[in-house]
Design a protein around this motif. Structure first.
Motif: not given
Lengths: 345, 262
Positions: B109-110, B113, B138, B141, B206
């Motif tokens: 996911r990071t 982003w 981030g 989210h 993150t």
């Protein structure tokens, strides 16, 4: 009855592999190394031919530099691994804590063929070398970069990345530019502060460094030469600079025998095997790292390229080797200063 | 009952032992260039009280507060829809969309982003990647699914009859929300807020990836001190200090909001 036979068979099927694996682990030489390309290359280029030649199986324990150091410290006296690969200055920490055994050079005859720079101490020997140098993407950077001082060109504002886990390289370069060195590093402080606006990001892993280069988010980097060659192999057109003003900062990865291992002889054999001309030649091809055996054969396209030293003159002129002990001792202070003055917004 | 308590005691004992070791290390002298710590000292605490570390603590608290607030504002309408949508299918679809981020790894996911914020997918008018703004996006989210679930649970416990009664007495939709729904959902807001705040205070991946090494939160500094500088006593001292701060903040926030949530 049938159930018993079935249970017995199942138990046998389940336990035999475990026993075999345990027996193999007992006989095997356990090598501690970084994961990914490092482990894969050493396994393919060194371990497999070593097992074929000596009959000694080799197993690997992989992990990051510090994870492995922490594990070694916890298992002090009865190590979980027999032989360790790490960077030369981190090896100083192993040595200071009594985690390495003194090497019996008589059992490493190939050590007579290695460059004197690869003799790091009586506990650890270099296995290969590389440099931290300037690497950039000519498609994204119009200005030609040929020397360290080009990093200070204002046109590179917001384009540079460098490692924050170990700022030794750029700190030493800035100090050298101001007439100092890693001992008198404070001389380069002001020079380094001028570089701050040009830094787009700091990376903490090799993978992050390569991603920043691939995506173009930081098209100029203070980068490990091995990673730059790897990018070139992947089709990313990066230029690896052989700086004209000051040399690249040499990194040497080293091998050592863990104190307390019961397989010291096998570990010494492995070290000797790794230092042989043949294996060193293969390592250069596979890793694009510099050989430590001065007799290793290196293809003309690689010989003399950044980080690949084939003559004593190249070792001397094209690479700056920091004092390991000074580096190990100064690193915390360097990081603290770097975070406060360069990283902090 | 005693038998059931035993596993809990064992687990807690392990945690207590780890915390005890951390506490002990925080009082040992750091010797640069050596892995062996020296004798007892308070120097580690003096070092981590330096401005650069206190700035990190302050930045972390601000970023956590901003994340909590933004997450709350963005999650509330989704949670409301999740709790009040009459269609079962629509609720299921919303729930799946809410939970979807849980099924992908945090690192994946990071990195996604990194691409989005790095102008590769969207062109941003201001730089987003490697800035606090990007890290905030981030963190929000990551926090939204938890906040939505907690808020939705709180909202689903509010009897819609209260809202209907307020409307029948002449209150408009905004007034109904402000005077009825929002106050009644306060327990969810407080719980969700505390969860997100505590979670963000310990964020590591993150800020590391979206901050490009420029945005340092507490966890990043602990890692820097321990793993990059080999200063394990310093890392232990900063971790202890941060733990104390986190506990103090959470207790303070809990007390501050206890009356409202009741």
């Amino acid at each position: 009855m049938r159930a018993r036979v079935l249970t017995g068979t199942l138990v046998a099927l389940l336990t035999v592999p475990l026993l075999v694996s345990a027996a193999s682990a007992q006989n095997a030489l356990v090598v501690s190394i970084w994961g990914g390309n490092w482990k894969d290359t050493v396994e393919k280029v060194v371990a497999k031919p070593f097992t074929a030649k000596t009959g000694i199986p080799v197993e690997f324990e992989v992990g990051g530099t510090i994870d492995r150091l922490a594990k070694a410290r916890v298992a002090k006296g009865s190590p979980l691994v027999d032989l360790n690969f790490t960077t030369t200055h981190v090896a100083r920490l192993y040595i200071s804590d009594g985690l390495y055994e003194k090497l019996d050079m008589a059992k490493i005859p190939n050590s007579k063929e290695i460059a004197r720079e690869a003799f790091r101490s009586e506990y650890h020997l270099g296995s290969w070398a590389y440099v931290y140098t300037v690497v950039y993407r000519p498609d994204l950077v119009k200005e030609e970069i040929t020397k360290w001082s080009d990093l200070w060109n204002p046109a590179l504002k917001g384009k540079i990345a460098m490692p924050d886990f170990d700022p030794s390289h750029i700190i030493t370069i800035a100090a050298l530019m101001e007439g100092g060195n890693e001992v008198t590093w404070q001389k380069g402080e002001e020079k380094l502060k001028q570089l701050k606006p040009s830094i787009a990001a700091f990376y903490s892993t090799d993978a992050q460094s390569q991603d920043l280069m691939k995506t173009g988010q930081a098209p100029v980097q203070v980068m490990l030469s091995v990673n730059a060659y790897h990018l070139q192999e992947q089709g990313i057109a990066v230029k690896i600079v052989q700086p004209r003003d000051y040399p690249g900062i040499v990194g040497i990865d080293t091998m050592a025998v863990m104190a307390g291992t019961k397989k010291a002889d096998a570990a010494l054999q492995f070290i000797n095997f790794t230092l042989s001309k043949e294996i060193q030649s293969e390592l250069v091809k596979a890793l694009r790292a510099g050989p430590v055996n001065t007799g290793a054969s290196v293809s003309p396209s690689l010989a003399g390229q950044p980080g690949i030293f084939v003559t004593p003159a190249q070792w001397k002129e094209r690479g700056y080797i920091m004092n390991d002990e000074v580096r190990a001792k100064n690193l915390p202070a360097w990081r603290e200063w770097f975070t406060a003055n360069i990283v902090k917004k | 009952m005693k038998l059931l308590l035993a596993p809990a005691v064992v687990v807690l004992a392990v945690f207590a032992a780890a915390l005890g070791a951390l506490f002990r290390w925080s009082f040992l002298e750091f010797i640069p260039g050596s892995l062996r710590p020296g004798g007892l000292t308070l120097a580690n605490f003096r070092s981590v009280l330096a401005p650069q570390y206190l700035d990190t603590v302050w930045d972390t608290v601000l970023l956590s507060a901003a994340t909590t607030l933004l997450t709350l504002v963005l999650s509330y309408p989704v949670a409301y829809a999740l709790a009040r949508t009459p269609s079962r299918r629509a609720r299921s679809a919303l729930l799946i969309l809410t939970l979807a981020p849980f099924f992908t790894g945090a690192i994946v996911r990071t990195y996604a982003w990194v691409l989005v914020l790095g102008n590769a997918v969207v062109t941003w008018p201001v730089p987003m990647l490697f800035t606090e703004r990007g890290v905030l996006v981030g963190l929000v989210h990551f926090s939204m699914p938890s906040m939505i679930l907690v808020l939705a649970a709180a909202l689903s416990h509010i009897d819609p009859a209260y809202e209907r009664a307020a409307a029948s007495l002449g209150a408009g939709p905004a007034r109904v929300f402000w005077r009825v729904t929002l106050p009644l959902s306060m327990p969810g807001i407080v719980s969700g807020g505390l969860i997100v705040f505590a979670w963000t205070l310990s964020a590591f991946a993150t800020p590391e990836l979206l901050g490009g090494g420029k945005v340092k939160m507490i966890a990043n500094v602990v890692k820097d001190l321990g793993l990059d500088s080999f200063n394990w006593p310093g890392a232990a001292a900063f971790a202890m200090l941060s733990l104390a701060l986190t506990l103090a903040l959470l207790v303070g926030l809990g007390r501050l909001t206890a009356g409202r949530a009741a």
